[in-house]
Design a protein around this motif. Structure first.
Motif, PDB file in Angstrom:
ATOM      1  N   LEU A 232      -9.227  -4.767  -4.866  1.00 26.53           N
ATOM      2  CA  LEU A 232      -7.688  -4.818  -4.741  1.00 26.53           C
ATOM      3  C   LEU A 232      -6.913  -5.948  -4.864  1.00 26.53           C
ATOM      4  CD1 LEU A 232      -8.161  -2.094  -1.906  1.00 26.53           C
ATOM      5  CD2 LEU A 232      -7.395  -1.419  -4.022  1.00 26.53           C
TER       6      LEU A 232
ATOM      7  N   THR B 132       0.932  -1.135   0.036  1.00 28.51           N
ATOM      8  CA  THR B 132       0.066  -0.046   0.054  1.00 28.51           C
ATOM      9  C   THR B 132       0.951   1.246   0.056  1.00 28.51           C
ATOM     10  OG1 THR B 132      -1.514  -1.195   1.520  1.00 28.51           O
ATOM     11  CG2 THR B 132      -1.823   1.127   1.174  1.00 28.51           C
TER      12      THR B 132
ATOM     13  N   TYR C  41     -12.457  -2.211 -10.531  1.00 30.90           N
ATOM     14  CA  TYR C  41     -11.594  -2.867 -11.357  1.00 30.90           C
ATOM     15  C   TYR C  41     -12.280  -3.947 -12.153  1.00 30.90           C
ATOM     16  CZ  TYR C  41      -7.458  -5.723 -12.777  1.00 30.90           C
ATOM     17  OH  TYR C  41      -6.812  -6.410 -13.325  1.00 30.90           O
TER      18      TYR C  41
ATOM     19  N   TYR D 280      -6.693  -2.518   2.602  1.00 32.75           N
ATOM     20  CA  TYR D 280      -5.609  -2.593   1.765  1.00 32.75           C
ATOM     21  C   TYR D 280      -4.441  -3.501   2.120  1.00 32.75           C
ATOM     22  CZ  TYR D 280      -6.581   1.110  -1.304  1.00 32.75           C
ATOM     23  OH  TYR D 280      -7.333   2.251  -2.253  1.00 32.75           O
TER      24      TYR D 280
ATOM     25  N   SER E  90      -4.851   5.906  -8.143  1.00 33.57           N
ATOM     26  CA  SER E  90      -6.435   6.146  -7.951  1.00 33.57           C
ATOM     27  C   SER E  90      -7.111   4.829  -7.570  1.00 33.57           C
ATOM     28  CB  SER E  90      -6.936   6.730  -9.279  1.00 33.57           C
ATOM     29  OG  SER E  90      -6.312   8.111  -9.769  1.00 33.57           O
ATOM     30  N   THR E  91      -6.487   3.984  -6.691  1.00 35.12           N
ATOM     31  CA  THR E  91      -7.198   2.825  -6.260  1.00 35.12           C
ATOM     32  C   THR E  91      -8.226   3.051  -5.000  1.00 35.12           C
ATOM     33  OG1 THR E  91      -5.484   2.211  -4.619  1.00 35.12           O
ATOM     34  CG2 THR E  91      -5.385   1.578  -6.841  1.00 35.12           C
TER      35      THR E  91
ATOM     36  N   LEU F  62      -6.150  -6.897  -8.296  1.00 34.02           N
ATOM     37  CA  LEU F  62      -5.456  -5.983  -8.778  1.00 34.02           C
ATOM     38  C   LEU F  62      -4.029  -6.637  -8.410  1.00 34.02           C
ATOM     39  CD1 LEU F  62      -6.687  -2.482  -7.982  1.00 34.02           C
ATOM     40  CD2 LEU F  62      -6.117  -3.358 -10.305  1.00 34.02           C
TER      41      LEU F  62
ATOM     42  N   VAL G  80      -9.178   1.542 -13.259  1.00 36.32           N
ATOM     43  CA  VAL G  80      -9.861   2.081 -11.980  1.00 36.32           C
ATOM     44  C   VAL G  80      -9.721   3.558 -12.083  1.00 36.32           C
ATOM     45  CG1 VAL G  80      -9.023  -0.341 -10.810  1.00 36.32           C
ATOM     46  CG2 VAL G  80      -7.692   1.699 -10.547  1.00 36.32           C
TER      47      VAL G  80
ATOM     48  N   ALA H 174      -0.635   1.000  -9.555  1.00 38.71           N
ATOM     49  CA  ALA H 174      -1.813   1.291 -10.035  1.00 38.71           C
ATOM     50  C   ALA H 174      -2.016   2.532  -9.059  1.00 38.71           C
ATOM     51  CB  ALA H 174      -2.897   0.221  -9.454  1.00 38.71           C
TER      52      ALA H 174
ATOM     53  N   GLN I  37     -11.805   1.375  -4.057  1.00 43.20           N
ATOM     54  CA  GLN I  37     -12.039   0.111  -4.728  1.00 43.20           C
ATOM     55  C   GLN I  37     -12.171  -0.743  -3.461  1.00 43.20           C
ATOM     56  OE1 GLN I  37     -11.549  -0.898  -7.900  1.00 43.20           O
ATOM     57  NE2 GLN I  37     -11.775   1.261  -8.406  1.00 43.20           N
TER      58      GLN I  37
ATOM     59  N   LEU J  30      -0.250  -0.381  -4.767  1.00 38.50           N
ATOM     60  CA  LEU J  30      -1.742   0.387  -4.712  1.00 38.50           C
ATOM     61  C   LEU J  30      -1.539   1.606  -3.896  1.00 38.50           C
ATOM     62  CD1 LEU J  30      -3.499  -2.905  -3.347  1.00 38.50           C
ATOM     63  CD2 LEU J  30      -3.223  -2.389  -5.702  1.00 38.50           C
TER      64      LEU J  30
END
Length: 421
Positions: free
Chosen positions: A272, A21, A239, A414, A263-264, A275, A229, A261, A267, A283
């Motif tokens: 997540l 994260t 996603y 996350y 702008s998660t 992803l 996403v 990635a 989600q 993330l």
């Protein structure tokens, strides 16, 4: 420390993917929540400062990179987090804060910013030169982006060498989402095409090698692509794994890379996790964390209004409205609609432009007044359920503990997605 991030590609290649994260925030409560969680889990924590928040000229927080590191290390010490688990990242480092200036001037300032980030001890550097400057197209071609990125990489490498410190790892790319989310309602977001991703990687490799940066390119751990996403002011694009299958397959050709990635925020956990499994191992989340903070803060503003007659009727929210009306630059142009729509967006938008105001003196004083009003008070359980129905906290929890718990709820999602993918 930052070398830990190079293990992401190895784990992906060996069929045991994990993620990390990227906490993109300079807010002290968000930082405390992230560092407290890492202190408990004893996992590495990646804290990133963005070019607009923190730069050599102060950014909108008033902090230089050194100031930011000092703040985070202080909080880390208070939470008992070992320094070796702390990774500092610089996000969107490039000309973005000065993009309305001619490219030469903007890139010169970007070089000074990169130099300051390296000198302060940031070990992960996301170079973002994707935006045009004054008189240029809004989006530049891949080769120009790569050449400008190589120039900034040279600055980073030279700074690290002159200071005798370990050189950073890098994140590159050309299809970079707008920092902080889109400014309009979104219907669909298409993933980056596989051919475009391959071309971006190839052009950067070619340009970096021609610039004598082969060794530095070997420390590129990820490229930024669009997995499909995004979040706008009032909606979130979740996603859609089947749509990104071909993009994810690109990583089979690059053993040392993962995707980053952006702008998660917002989600769900299953998205997540998907992803991470698909190679989008880093993330990034920022507004989603300060949104949770604001959500809990406004709930406490309501609770104090209910419990304490002398406190008044939602004075914190009223203070923030005055601030945003008096200083509209941070939200004007991002929010759209009639007067009521603009007011609602100022306070409740997923884009969370209100986060630009918490560092102002008037906002800080209003938060302090709220915390003082509730400090030592036992909030009745039914009142907590009314305004914070999804938060489990002790009856005598302090306002600060409640705010940290609200942010931690997001971080927990996350954490679970990154390590149980």
């Amino acid at each position: 420390m930052s070398r830990h991030l190079l293990e992401l590609a190895t784990a992906r290649r060996e069929g045991r993917p994990f993620g990390v994260t990227s906490v993109c925030s300079a807010h002290p409560t968000v930082l405390r929540a992230a560092l407290r969680r890492a202190s408990t889990t004893r996992r590495h924590v990646l804290i990133e400062a963005t070019c607009n928040q923190v730069n050599h000229l102060g950014g909108y927080t008033g902090m230089t990179p050194f100031d930011f590191v000092t703040l985070v290390e202080k909080i880390a010490g208070e939470t008992g987090l070992p320094r070796e688990l702390l990774i500092f990242g610089g996000d969107h480092l490039g000309p973005n804060p000065w993009r309305r200036e001619p490219s030469g001037e903007a890139l010169a300032k970007a070089s000074e910013m990169v130099r300051a980030y390296i000198a302060a001890g940031f070990g992960k550097i996301h170079i973002d030169t994707s935006m045009g400057c004054a008189g240029e197209p809004a989006a530049l071609d891949d080769r120009t982006i790569a050449e400008r990125a190589a120039d900034l990489c040279k600055v980073a490498e030279a700074t690290a060498k002159s200071l005798g410190i370990a050189p950073p790892v890098y994140v590159l790319g050309t299809e970079v989402p707008v920092p902080g989310g889109a400014d309009h309602v979104l219907d669909v977001v298409e993933p980056t095409s596989p051919d475009a991703a391959r071309a971006t990687i190839a052009i950067h490799k070619e340009v970096f090698e021609a610039a004598g940066l082969s060794e530095a390119f070997g420390r590129v751990l990820a490229f930024v692509v669009q997995p499909g996403v995004e979040f706008g002011s009032e909606n979130v694009i979740v996603y859609d794994r089947p749509k990104a299958v071909e993009l994810a397959a690109v990583l089979r050709d690059f053993d040392s890379l993962v995707f980053e990635a952006h702008s998660t925020d917002y989600q769900p956990e299953n998205a997540l996790s998907a992803l991470v499994r698909d190679g989008f191992a880093i993330l990034k989340v920022g507004p989603g964390l300060t949104f949770a903070y604001r959500e809990a803060l406004y709930a406490l503003d309501m609770i104090a209004s209910e419990m304490i007659p002398a406190y008044g009727s939602r004075p914190l929210a009223a203070t923030m409205e005055r601030l945003m009306e008096d200083h509209p630059d941070e939200w004007r142009g991002h929010y759209h609609g009639d007067a009521l729509s603009l007011k609602l967006q100022r306070h409740y938008s997923y884009s969370d432009r209100i986060r630009y105001y918490w560092h102002r003196t008037e906002a800080a004083q209003a938060v302090e007044r709220l915390e003082a009003a509730l400090d030592g008070k036992q909030i009745p359980e039914p009142l907590l359920r009314q305004y914070l129905p999804h938060l489990t906290v002790a009856a005598l929890a302090s306002p600060q503990d409640i705010l940290i718990a609200a942010v931690d709820q997001v971080l927990m999602i996350y954490d679970s997605a990154a390590h149980q993918a």
